[in-house]
Design an enzyme around this catalytic site. Structure first.
Site, mmCIF file in Angstrom:
data_model
loop_
_atom_site.group_PDB
_atom_site.id
_atom_site.type_symbol
_atom_site.label_atom_id
_atom_site.label_comp_id
_atom_site.label_asym_id
_atom_site.label_seq_id
_atom_site.Cartn_x
_atom_site.Cartn_y
_atom_site.Cartn_z
ATOM 1 N N GLY A 10 0.800 -1.216 0.000
ATOM 2 C CA GLY A 10 0.000 0.000 0.000
ATOM 3 C C GLY A 10 0.833 1.266 0.000
ATOM 4 N N LEU A 12 1.395 3.577 2.307
ATOM 5 C CA LEU A 12 2.293 3.729 3.445
ATOM 6 C C LEU A 12 3.324 2.616 3.489
ATOM 7 C CD1 LEU A 12 3.138 5.190 6.016
ATOM 8 C CD2 LEU A 12 1.424 3.846 7.255
ATOM 9 N N ASP A 35 -3.874 -13.046 4.491
ATOM 10 C CA ASP A 35 -5.175 -12.385 4.524
ATOM 11 C C ASP A 35 -5.563 -12.259 5.994
ATOM 12 O OD1 ASP A 35 -7.801 -11.568 4.450
ATOM 13 O OD2 ASP A 35 -8.409 -12.990 2.892
ATOM 14 N N ALA A 59 -5.388 -1.815 5.611
ATOM 15 C CA ALA A 59 -6.687 -1.256 5.982
ATOM 16 C C ALA A 59 -7.593 -1.180 4.761
ATOM 17 C CB ALA A 59 -6.534 0.141 6.582
ATOM 18 N N THR A 96 -7.037 6.334 12.112
ATOM 19 C CA THR A 96 -7.447 7.480 11.304
ATOM 20 C C THR A 96 -8.072 8.611 12.114
ATOM 21 O OG1 THR A 96 -8.965 8.134 9.497
ATOM 22 C CG2 THR A 96 -9.672 6.338 10.903
ATOM 23 N N ASP A 97 -7.991 9.810 11.554
ATOM 24 C CA ASP A 97 -8.675 10.972 12.134
ATOM 25 C C ASP A 97 -10.186 10.846 12.021
ATOM 26 O OD1 ASP A 97 -8.472 11.137 9.347
ATOM 27 O OD2 ASP A 97 -8.453 13.320 9.329
ATOM 28 N N TYR A 120 -16.541 3.718 7.598
ATOM 29 C CA TYR A 120 -15.083 3.622 7.619
ATOM 30 C C TYR A 120 -14.544 3.980 9.001
ATOM 31 C CZ TYR A 120 -10.245 5.073 7.055
ATOM 32 O OH TYR A 120 -8.897 5.238 7.229
ATOM 33 N N LYS A 124 -12.686 1.512 11.812
ATOM 34 C CA LYS A 124 -11.344 1.773 12.331
ATOM 35 C C LYS A 124 -11.354 1.914 13.854
ATOM 36 C CE LYS A 124 -7.979 2.328 10.407
ATOM 37 N NZ LYS A 124 -6.911 1.332 10.123
#
Length: 287
Positions: A10, A12, A35, A59, A96-97, A120, A124
């Site tokens: 990904g 990142l 996985d 993610a 995440t924010d 989403y 998270k």
């Protein structure tokens, strides 16, 4: 030190691989090889690979798709995290924010109460809770607006649209702290180095976001200006500021999800990056 990087392909993960080439034995299974939605696959991989540290950069990040397919988002963002957490191995995990509702008018701190607005963000947050419930050796890094040369992101989307049409509409009432992926990857590498040398980390939840806070409209304007300077655009695109309510079919997003990165800076000396510097470096690589 043996480090298992989950999500190595990904945006990142690509940068983490660059940052951690020296001093670590990186294990980089693909999503087919590992996985994380499968407890059996995770258990088997951990038995075979025997990592000392897990970095979870995997993610389900498609916000609009998560609203349509929440079960897919939760399968990766909650259940997958739980499977990794049950190993009891130390984990650096990315969040995440979007766990916040955006009602505050100041950057969010770690002690602020999460209240996600969409599937989403909910998935998270569920992942954070799954990790903290079973594994005390966790360091959760919340970030937002990630961008870099690899993968899809807001910067590339603006460039593509500007190169192919003259009129762009971007919301001006949503604010974030966009984060250069190389800067976040460097911070993760420093955390891994700290763990390698000290055999511990200041476990808990931390924020890492680029500075200063900016609206998506202002971010888009800056992208276009820098792209013009570097020759990535032949002419200045017309960028129209709109309200979130005017964006057709939009998933509900936090109006103000800027992150306060002070705690991480005080705890480990990891300073948040200036996203403008990261943007210039990214665009220079694309030019």
């Amino acid at each position: 030190m043996r480090v298992l990087l989950v999500g190595a392909s990904g945006q990142l993960g690509f940068e983490v691989k660059r940052q951690m080439q020296a001093g670590f034995t990186l294990m980089l299974p693909s999503s087919r090889q590992l996985d994380i939605r499968s407890a059996e696959q995770v258990a088997k991989a951990l038995r075979e690979l025997k990592p000392d540290l897990i970095i979870n950069a995997a993610a389900f990040t498609a916000v609009d798709q998560a609203e349509q397919e929440p079960e897919q988002a939760f399968a990766v963002n909650e259940r997958g995290v739980k499977h990794l957490a049950q190993s009891n191995l130390p984990i650096v995990h990315l969040s995440t924010d979007y766990v916040f509702n955006g009602e505050l008018q100041r950057p969010y701190r770690e002690e602020d109460k999460p209240a996600p607005l969409n599937s989403y963000g909910q998935s998270k947050l569920a992942g954070e809770k799954a990790l903290t419930a079973v594994n005390p050796r966790h360091l959760i890094l919340r970030t937002g607006g990630l961008f870099g040369v690899h993968g899809n992101n807001f910067v590339k989307a603006i460039l593509y649209k500007a190169q192919n049409r003259q009129l762009l509409t971007v919301v001006n009432d949503q604010f974030s702290t966009p984060t250069p992926a190389p800067a976040l990857a460097k911070a993760i590498g420093q955390l891994a180095k700290h763990y390698r040398e000290q055999a511990k980390l200041p476990w808990g939840i931390y924020h890492f976001g680029g500075q200063p806070a900016v609206s998506w409209y202002e971010f888009a304007v800056t992208i276009a200006e820098q792209a013009l300077i570097l020759g990535l655009l032949k002419q200045r695109p017309e960028i129209i500021a709109i309200k979130s309510a005017d964006y057709p079919g939009a998933v509900c997003r936090p109006r103000y999800s800027a992150l306060d990165s002070g705690l991480l800076q005080r705890s480990l000396g990891l300073s948040p990056p200036d996203w403008r510097d990261g943007l210039r470096q990214m665009l220079a690589q694309l030019a």
